[in-house]
Motif scaffolding. Structure first.
Motif, short mmCIF file in Angstrom:
data_model
loop_
_atom_site.label_atom_id
_atom_site.label_comp_id
_atom_site.label_asym_id
_atom_site.label_seq_id
_atom_site.Cartn_x
_atom_site.Cartn_y
_atom_site.Cartn_z
N ARG A 1 0.68 -1.24 0.40
CA ARG A 1 -0.14 -0.19 -0.02
C ARG A 1 1.46 1.17 -0.17
NH1 ARG A 1 -1.24 -4.88 2.00
NH2 ARG A 1 -3.67 -4.68 2.63
N LEU A 2 0.49 2.42 -0.95
CA LEU A 2 1.51 3.56 -0.64
C LEU A 2 0.95 4.86 0.45
CD1 LEU A 2 0.45 4.32 -4.76
CD2 LEU A 2 3.46 4.75 -2.94
N HIS A 3 1.53 4.19 1.18
CA HIS A 3 1.65 5.41 3.07
C HIS A 3 1.10 6.52 2.80
CE1 HIS A 3 1.64 6.14 6.86
NE2 HIS A 3 2.64 6.38 6.44
N GLY A 4 0.05 7.00 3.13
CA GLY A 4 -0.32 8.66 3.49
C GLY A 4 -0.37 9.11 1.92
N ILE A 5 -0.70 8.48 0.57
CA ILE A 5 -0.33 8.80 -0.76
C ILE A 5 -1.61 9.89 -1.51
CG2 ILE A 5 -2.09 7.68 -2.11
CD1 ILE A 5 1.10 8.39 -3.19
N ASP A 6 -2.40 10.08 -0.52
CA ASP A 6 -3.64 11.72 -0.92
C ASP A 6 -2.53 12.65 -0.57
OD1 ASP A 6 -5.66 9.73 -1.83
OD2 ASP A 6 -6.07 9.53 0.15
N ARG A 7 -1.78 12.34 0.85
CA ARG A 7 -1.63 13.74 1.82
C ARG A 7 -0.22 14.19 0.83
NH1 ARG A 7 -2.93 11.79 6.10
NH2 ARG A 7 -4.05 12.71 8.24
N LYS B 1 -7.41 0.18 6.25
CA LYS B 1 -8.32 1.01 4.78
C LYS B 1 -7.71 0.99 3.57
CE LYS B 1 -7.88 4.41 8.33
NZ LYS B 1 -8.66 5.49 8.94
N THR B 2 -6.82 0.46 3.72
CA THR B 2 -5.89 1.30 1.80
C THR B 2 -6.07 0.30 1.46
OG1 THR B 2 -5.33 2.74 3.27
CG2 THR B 2 -3.80 2.39 0.81
N PRO B 3 -6.21 0.14 -0.03
CA PRO B 3 -6.62 -1.18 -0.84
C PRO B 3 -4.37 -0.65 -1.61
CG PRO B 3 -7.35 0.66 -1.65
CD PRO B 3 -7.57 1.25 -0.60
N SER B 4 -4.16 -2.18 -2.11
CA SER B 4 -2.84 -2.73 -2.36
C SER B 4 -2.80 -2.04 -3.52
CB SER B 4 -2.48 -3.90 -2.25
OG SER B 4 -3.16 -4.52 -2.61
N ALA C 1 -2.62 -2.16 -7.25
CA ALA C 1 -2.91 -3.47 -8.44
C ALA C 1 -1.06 -3.88 -8.59
CB ALA C 1 -4.19 -2.53 -9.15
N GLY C 2 -1.82 -5.25 -8.78
CA GLY C 2 -0.33 -6.24 -8.70
C GLY C 2 0.64 -5.83 -7.64
N LEU C 3 0.02 -6.01 -6.35
CA LEU C 3 1.45 -5.40 -5.63
C LEU C 3 0.24 -5.91 -4.39
CD1 LEU C 3 3.45 -2.79 -5.36
CD2 LEU C 3 4.16 -5.13 -5.86
N ASN C 4 0.57 -7.74 -4.07
CA ASN C 4 -0.38 -8.33 -3.16
C ASN C 4 0.95 -8.68 -2.31
OD1 ASN C 4 -1.75 -7.65 -1.15
ND2 ASN C 4 -3.96 -8.64 -2.46
N SER C 5 0.92 -8.52 -1.03
CA SER C 5 2.23 -8.81 -0.47
C SER C 5 0.92 -9.99 0.69
CB SER C 5 3.16 -8.09 1.22
OG SER C 5 1.89 -7.57 1.79
N GLY C 6 0.01 -9.96 0.55
CA GLY C 6 -0.84 -10.83 1.07
C GLY C 6 -1.19 -10.86 2.83
N GLU C 7 -0.15 -9.17 3.10
CA GLU C 7 0.11 -8.75 4.73
C GLU C 7 -0.84 -8.00 4.54
OE1 GLU C 7 3.90 -9.37 6.69
OE2 GLU C 7 4.45 -9.12 4.65
#
Ligand code: PDD
Length: 301
Positions: free
Chosen positions: A47-53, A289-292, A294-300
């Motif tokens: 997930r891109l942490h704090g991407i909106d900010r 709350k944050t979608p991963s 696309a194509g980058l799912n660590s499963g964690e």
């Protein structure tokens, strides 16, 4: 595909490939004038942490420098594509936009599209142990320009201070203006605890509006820890009870020595530890709350 740890993947104006093969023009205004802006974003378990900010700050920096004609939606899709191509679910992303390529002349060129650069590398969280033990900092003159609120790629003042810190065996440099005002660190925001109250420089052109700073102030408010956004003066630094820094890559990092002398009792302070742990909890909740990408799912989670 996952690029090997230590390798950097680049996306230059939309073209993805190994950073060591990527090139920009010698006439790029970032190269010649430092005429550009950047962001550093962390990818946390896909997930891109704090991407909106980060995106809001990127847009604000672009407006401040009047860099126009950038398709931010296209940049966002290039970011996702580069991340997917890297395969890294824990990554550090460097995003840069310059005013473009043009013959060298100080004033803006007309009709020149911006140049974009995205770099992705594995994020190893090398400060994880220091978040437990605490780290050392030095003080250093703040030699930067008058618009530190813009995330400009002109970083010479920060580079010189960071190098001085490194030579002193420290993680960061606490920057002090000529008038004795403590601003922030070379590449992080700075907080102190004085008489049980958190102190940090107010948002103004002397500091970067740090994203981790903003989140930590919110967490402090939620924990009912009093906070004053009032700059410290250099003569106050020696007597603060606690000191810590915040940034996208360091998170909340306790500072236990300043110019070789212990801060407080020389251990990470109680309010700092509460905020450090509160930040980790906030991150876990935010991940849910944050979608991963696309194509980058660590499963964690
Ligand atoms: N540095 N202050 C300065 C001067 C910074 O360069 C940074 C970020 C921060 C912290 O901001 P944030 O919490 O949004 O990361 C404060 C980045 C990481 C860098 O230059 O590498």
């Amino acid at each position: 595909m996952t690029i090997p740890t230590g390798k950097i993947l680049a996306c230059v104006n939309g073209v993805i490939g190994p950073a060591e093969n990527a090139t920009v023009s010698v006439l790029d205004r970032g190269h010649v004038f430092g005429d550009g802006i950047y962001e550093v974003v962390r990818v946390d378990k896909g997930r891109l942490h704090g991407i909106d900010r980060h995106w809001r700050r990127l847009d604000r920096s672009l407006r401040a420098l009047q860099i126009a004609n950038l398709d931010l939606d296209l940049l966002r899709s290039q970011l996702d594509a580069t991340l997917k191509a890297s395969g890294h679910t824990d990554a550090m992303v460097y995003l840069q936009v310059t005013r473009g390529t043009a013959p060298r002349a100080h004033a803006f060129p007309s009709d020149t599209p911006p140049n974009t650069l995205i770099l992705v590398q594995h994020f190893g969280d090398d400060k994880a142990h220091l978040r437990q033990t605490g780290a050392g900092v030095i003080t250093h003159p703040d030699l930067r320009w008058a618009r530190c609120d813009i995330k400009s790629i002109n970083l010479l003042g920060s580079v010189l201070a960071a190098e001085a810190a490194k030579r002193a065996g420290c993680v960061e440099a606490v920057l002090i203006k000529e008038d004795g005002v403590v601003t922030e660190c070379a590449h992080s925001s700075l907080f102190a605890v004085v008489d049980g109250i958190i102190r940090t420089h107010p948002l103004d052109p002397r500091i970067l509006p740090g994203i981790t700073r903003e989140i930590v102030l919110q967490i402090a408010a939620d924990m009912a820890i009093p906070c004053r956004q009032k700059a410290l003066r250099s003569e106050e630094l020696g007597s603060v009870a606690e000191l810590f820094l915040t940034s996208t890559t360091a998170k909340v990092l306790p500072l236990v020595t300043l110019d070789g002398k212990p801060v407080g009792d020389g251990k990470p302070g109680p309010i700092t530890c509460k905020l450090r742990d509160g930040f980790e909890a906030w991150e876990r909740a935010d991940r849910l709350k944050t979608p991963s990408v696309a194509g980058l799912n660590s499963g964690e989670l």
